[in-house]
Structures are given as C-alpha cells and as structure tokens.
Design a protein around this motif. Structure first.
Motif, PDB file in Angstrom:
ATOM      1  N   THR A  47      47.435  45.979  45.126  1.00 40.99           N
ATOM      2  CA  THR A  47      46.640  45.672  43.936  1.00 40.99           C
ATOM      3  C   THR A  47      45.432  46.592  43.889  1.00 40.99           C
ATOM      4  O   THR A  47      44.896  46.986  44.929  1.00 40.99           O
ATOM      5  N   GLN A  48      45.051  46.936  42.673  1.00 38.69           N
ATOM      6  CA  GLN A  48      43.823  47.693  42.488  1.00 38.69           C
ATOM      7  C   GLN A  48      42.627  46.738  42.545  1.00 38.69           C
ATOM      8  O   GLN A  48      42.751  45.577  42.163  1.00 38.69           O
ATOM      9  N   PRO A  49      41.505  47.221  43.005  1.00 37.01           N
ATOM     10  CA  PRO A  49      40.331  46.335  42.997  1.00 37.01           C
ATOM     11  C   PRO A  49      39.940  45.993  41.565  1.00 37.01           C
ATOM     12  O   PRO A  49      40.158  46.775  40.643  1.00 37.01           O
ATOM     13  N   ARG A  50      39.442  44.810  41.356  1.00 42.55           N
ATOM     14  CA  ARG A  50      38.972  44.378  40.035  1.00 42.55           C
ATOM     15  C   ARG A  50      37.455  44.391  40.031  1.00 42.55           C
ATOM     16  O   ARG A  50      36.811  43.694  40.818  1.00 42.55           O
ATOM     17  N   ASN A  51      36.910  45.220  39.154  1.00 40.36           N
ATOM     18  CA  ASN A  51      35.459  45.304  39.061  1.00 40.36           C
ATOM     19  C   ASN A  51      34.870  44.049  38.434  1.00 40.36           C
ATOM     20  O   ASN A  51      35.498  43.424  37.570  1.00 40.36           O
ATOM     21  N   ALA A  52      33.700  43.721  38.851  1.00 41.14           N
ATOM     22  CA  ALA A  52      32.944  42.675  38.164  1.00 41.14           C
ATOM     23  C   ALA A  52      32.512  43.208  36.806  1.00 41.14           C
ATOM     24  O   ALA A  52      32.347  44.412  36.620  1.00 41.14           O
ATOM     25  N   ARG A  53      32.366  42.332  35.838  1.00 40.19           N
ATOM     26  CA  ARG A  53      31.944  42.740  34.498  1.00 40.19           C
ATOM     27  C   ARG A  53      30.821  41.838  34.013  1.00 40.19           C
ATOM     28  O   ARG A  53      30.781  40.652  34.340  1.00 40.19           O
ATOM     29  N   THR A  76      31.311  38.264  35.719  1.00 45.62           N
ATOM     30  CA  THR A  76      32.612  37.822  36.226  1.00 45.62           C
ATOM     31  C   THR A  76      32.762  38.293  37.666  1.00 45.62           C
ATOM     32  O   THR A  76      32.192  39.319  38.057  1.00 45.62           O
ATOM     33  N   PRO A  77      33.532  37.565  38.507  1.00 45.39           N
ATOM     34  CA  PRO A  77      33.660  37.956  39.918  1.00 45.39           C
ATOM     35  C   PRO A  77      34.490  39.228  40.079  1.00 45.39           C
ATOM     36  O   PRO A  77      35.334  39.546  39.239  1.00 45.39           O
ATOM     37  N   ASP A  78      34.241  39.935  41.175  1.00 41.32           N
ATOM     38  CA  ASP A  78      35.060  41.096  41.518  1.00 41.32           C
ATOM     39  C   ASP A  78      36.149  40.663  42.487  1.00 41.32           C
ATOM     40  O   ASP A  78      36.128  39.527  43.004  1.00 41.32           O
ATOM     41  N   ALA A  79      37.112  41.511  42.748  1.00 37.22           N
ATOM     42  CA  ALA A  79      38.172  41.241  43.717  1.00 37.22           C
ATOM     43  C   ALA A  79      38.510  42.553  44.415  1.00 37.22           C
ATOM     44  O   ALA A  79      38.565  43.609  43.773  1.00 37.22           O
TER      45      ALA A  79
END
Length: 566
Positions: free
Chosen positions: A142-148, A161-164
């Motif tokens: 999975t690609q990292p999910r940036n916080a927004r 929003t949370p990051d992952a």
C-alpha cells in the motif's frame, strides 16, 4: 583338489562370460540395475524410458506456505517457479551407472546389484518466484496515505484527517531465498513500512493557523475613507491549508483584489460634455485616487497570511486626467457623426434596469483623439454596488440568471454607432448564439463580459468624440450617438452576408424537483447556427477601403424544465 579346481573353474567361467559380454555392457545406454531416483526404479531402463517413468511418478508440486505481515497463503510450489529437473536427476544416476566396475556390473546381471537411491533434483526460477510472490502480496503493498486538512462545512473550521504508513513486501529477498533452497515449504516475506509524506502531526499546526486566519479583514485606500470588507469565510476562500503550510489561492486573491479596488478606486474624470438646457456644455476634469496595484497586491497577500492583521491599507496614487476642458472643442461646433439603434421589447424589469444603468454610465464619455474607447472602461465594474441587478446572461452553454443581464444591449447599440462612424475595430466579440433582441440587424452586435471580454474601438477622427445615449424605456428603444468634429469621410454599411446555416439541435428536457409534478416551462430558446460577416466601405482622403467583421453563431437548443412525477 578337485573341489578347489571346480570353484576356480566356475569363477573363471563366470569372469570369462562377463568379459565376453563386456563390450555389450559397455556400449549399452541403459542405466545400471539397482538405481532408483526419488523412489522410482530406473535400473535397466534407457534414459528416455526412465524420464517417462519419473514424470509419471512426479505427481503434484509440493505446497508452500507464504507469510507476509498478517496475511498467509498456501499455494502450489509451481506458482512460485518451482520445477522438477528430471534431466539433472537422471544425470546423477547415469554417472553412477558409468562408474560401476566390471564386478558390480556382473552382479547386476545376476540380480545382485547394489541399490543406489538418488533424490529428485528440483529448482526454482527466481523471476517466476518474484512474479508469483508479487501477485500474492499485492494487497499487502500500500502507498502511504497523507493526512489532509479539510474544511468542515458544519463547524466552519479546518480539521485534519489521519495519515497511514505505506507497506511494501520484500519479494526480491524471499524469491532469492526460495531459489537458493527449493526444498523450503514455508516462505516468510518481510514487510517494511514508511511514513506518509504529510503526517497529521505535521499538518495540525497548519490547520490551527488556517483557522486563526479566518477573521474579518478590512481594506482601506490610502489617503481616503474608502474601505472594503471581507467576512471570515471570504478570507478563508483566499488560501489553502496544505502539507507545506498555508498556500494562497492566487486566482481567488487576484479576483477579490480586483473587486475591492474596483469598489474603492476613484479614477480621474476626464473633461466631458453634458447637456444642460438642451445644449452641450463643458464639464471640467477632476483628479482621482486609485490603488497602486503592485504595492497594494503585495500588502494584501501579506495581510491575508498574518492573523494579527485585521486592517490593511492599500497604497494609493493620484490618478491624473488625460483630457482637460481646455482640450475639448467648442460645444457649439459639435456635430452628430453617427448613431446606432436597437429595441428591447419583452425585456424583464431587471434587464430594463441594467439597460438604463449602463446607458447612463457611458453617456457623456469623451474619447480623446487617437485613443481607444473601452466599453468596460466607460461602464465601470458590473457589480451590485454600481447599480446592476440579476438578469439573463449566456454562460456555460446556457442562458442563465446572472448579474448585469442587458448590458450587452448597450454594448451592441454602441458598436453600431461607432461602426457606422467608421472607427477602427480593436476588439469585438459576438454572442454564442443569435439573440432576438438584436434583430433584424443580424451580425451587428457586440458581447461584453466583466472581466476580459470588451468592446474597444479607436478614435481616428483627429478630435475628441462624445458618446451620448438616449434611452426610452416606455418604447423599449435605445439610441447611442457619436458627436464630435465630423471627419471628411463617408461610411457605407452593408447588410450581413450569411455563408452557412446549421439547424438547431432537438430540445432538451431537464427534471427540476422543485417544480410541481407535470409542470413544464421553457428556460432556453432554439436558434439555428450561422456563419456570416458584415462589411462597410469607407471613403476618405486616403482612398476607398472595405473591411470585414466575421461572426459564427452556434446552433442552440431549446431547454425545458419539468416537474418529475412520483
């Protein structure tokens, strides 16, 4: 003695027999008796027969359990590039067969061969192993999910929003390990993680600043008491909260800056003419004060980004008139050079307000010799503060309600007057479709839109010209007159030449849930498309010339709204 001789004779005979068949044994390609590969007896078989026997007994590939993070799969080893190498397995048996001595061969002939067991040789294609493991672990990667930073329309605040983290399965390492040891029945694929580029922790401070920036902001033009006000949400529209911090929305900043300066600026007024008692009189020029655009825009940007600033002063500069009363010709010498006319029957009350307002705003405008007449420049911003109201305009391929509908009635009539006066066309834009208000003079019209779509024509009469409007709301007629020192030329305007006509598309029906079920109303009207041009012939001291203005109207469909049933 006889007994010993008999035994010796028997061994000699046996040895002699073996020697007698030695050539045959040495030249035979059969595998020696007693040889087994993976439990399959290949002794006495040719290599081809042994290969067939091994393939029949080979059976299914072994099962391999693959683990990657929390996921586990059990698959056939052949999906991971595993294969049995029959040729290599038989090579070992063939070498053992060739290495047997005469006595071992003799023992094989009499059924006393030594049994030798060889394993089945296996291998793993590393490339296929990588491909198979990559397919299995695809969901693990999975690609990292940036916080927004998002704007919550309920709380009217920025939230984060949370990051992952991202995850990547190390299939290369696992595939190489399997290729090195094909007997493995368990493969562990290590999974590595890496942080998102924008974490909630790093973004939280930016979001807090974004919320602090949402405050009322007052702007004032230096040296005046002229101000403009922005509400908190209007300020919030001027920037984005991003991972790198607060980022200005340059397009919105410039649009709001233009609106504010348009409302506050007081440009110089050139000298002009006015009608008093039915006669033209001179009205003197007047200096003004306007925004220093470059310095003010820089100050505006800084103020937006500083939550401590609630008032920003726009640097100003004096606006100097370009035409003085002394430069105006004697009013007694003014002559009517040309006029343009149009009608606006069946216009809505709102459209009539805009026609009257625009006509009044350009009336009395004086264009110095050699300068361009700009309709939008004479009109000023199309804003509620300048007296404009909602009306039908063409936007986004539809006829819709918009601010200033009806202004084009005045720009069209002005174009007709200036065109008839022979003034060179600098900028002229047509409407998207053929508008009924401007009939029957098809093609003799000019669309304007604030900002960016203007009507501009150059005063080449060698003297200032005066724009005068005569609006009769009761008769739905508008006339624009051009006054000045009449140039020595004649202008002949020719009817439009229609090159082609395209039928309009079928009507479109659009459901409007706010309408009563079964109700129907027309909101746009059909018009055929046209390609045409207009020309005029100008005769003066320079000779005779003809110029052309081209127009292309799109085919326009009728649109009906209806109230859906059920």
């Amino acid at each position: 003695m006889k007994r010993v001789w008999a035994v010796g004779l028997s061994a000699a005979a046996l040895l002699g027999g073996a020697l007698a068949v030695g050539v045959t044994v040495q030249g035979d390609d059969r595998l020696a008796p007693g040889l087994r590969v993976a439990g399959v007896d290949v002794g006495g078989l040719t290599r081809e027969a042994a290969a067939l026997a091994l393939k029949e007994r080979e059976g299914a590939a072994p099962r391999v359990t693959v683990r990657a993070g929390p996921r586990t799969w059990t698959v056939g080893a052949d999906r991971l590039g595993w294969r049995a190498d029959v040729g290599a397995s038989l090579d070992a048996a063939a070498r053992a067969s060739a290495e047997r001595n005469v006595l071992e061969r003799l023992q094989g002939l009499i059924g006393q061969a030594r049994v030798q067991e060889f394993p089945l040789v296996t291998g793993v294609d590393a490339a296929k192993a990588r491909s198979g493991l990559a397919t299995l672990t695809r969901e693990v990667n999975t690609q990292p999910r940036n916080a927004r930073a998002i704007f919550d329309k309920t709380t009217l605040r920025y939230a984060v929003t949370p990051d992952a983290p991202g995850r990547r399965a190390a299939v290369e390492v696992a595939a190489n390990a399997y290729a090195a040891n094909p007997a493995l029945t368990t493969l562990t694929v290590s999974v590595t993680e890496w942080k998102a580029g924008v974490t909630a922790e790093s973004l939280r401070g930016h979001a807090l600043l974004g919320n602090r920036l949402m405050r009322p902001l007052t702007v004032r033009l230096e040296g005046t008491d002229l101000t403009g006000e922005l509400k908190p949400l209007q300020v919030a529209n001027l920037y984005w909260v991003r991972g790198e911090g607060i980022v200005l929305d340059e397009g919105m900043v410039k649009a709001v800056f233009k609106r504010l300066t348009g409302e506050m600026d007081r440009p110089a007024q050139n000298a002009r003419y006015a009608l008093r008692g039915g006669e033209f009189v001179k009205v003197g020029e007047q200096a003004g004060r306007v925004t220093d655009r470059q310095a003010a825009l820089a100050a505006f940007r800084e103020a937006i980004l500083n939550p401590a600033v609630t008032t920003v002063v726009f640097p100003g500069e004096v606006s100097v008139p370009t035409l003085t009363a002394a430069e105006l010709p004697d009013p007694a010498g003014l002559e009517l050079i040309a006029r343009g006319r149009s009608t606006y029957f069946h216009s809505s009350p709102q459209r009539r307000v805009n026609v009257a307002n625009a006509a009044a705003r350009i009336s009395g405008m004086v264009v110095p010799a050699g300068e361009d007449f700009s309709f939008l420049g004479a009109l000023g911003p199309i804003t509620p503060g300048n007296g404009f109201v909602g009306g039908l305009i063409i936007s986004g391929g539809r006829t819709v309600d918009g601010l200033g509908g009806g202004v084009c009635q005045v720009s069209t009539t002005t174009f007709r007057a200036l065109y008839s006066a022979g003034l060179p066309v600098v900028e002229r834009n047509s409407h998207s479709y053929r508008v009924g208000y401007y009939e029957p003079q098809v093609g003799f019209e000019a669309a304007v839109y604030d900002p960016g779509v203007d009507l501009r024509m150059r005063n080449d009469t060698r003297a200032p010209i005066l724009i005068k409007t005569v609006n009769d709301n009761a008769r739905s007629t508008l006339e624009v007159q051009v006054w000045g020192v009449k140039p020595e030329r004649t202008v002949t305007v020719h009817p439009a030449v229609i090159l082609s006509r395209t039928p309009h598309p079928p009507a479109q029906y659009v459901a409007n849930p706010e309408m009563r079920p079964g109700a129907l109303r027309q909101v746009d009207w059909a018009q055929d498309g046209y390609k045409l041009y207009i020309t005029r012939t100008i005769k003066d001291s320079r000779g005779v010339r003809t110029d052309k203005v081209s127009t292309e109207y799109k085919p326009w469909r009728a649109v009906y709204e209806f109230g859906p049933r059920g």
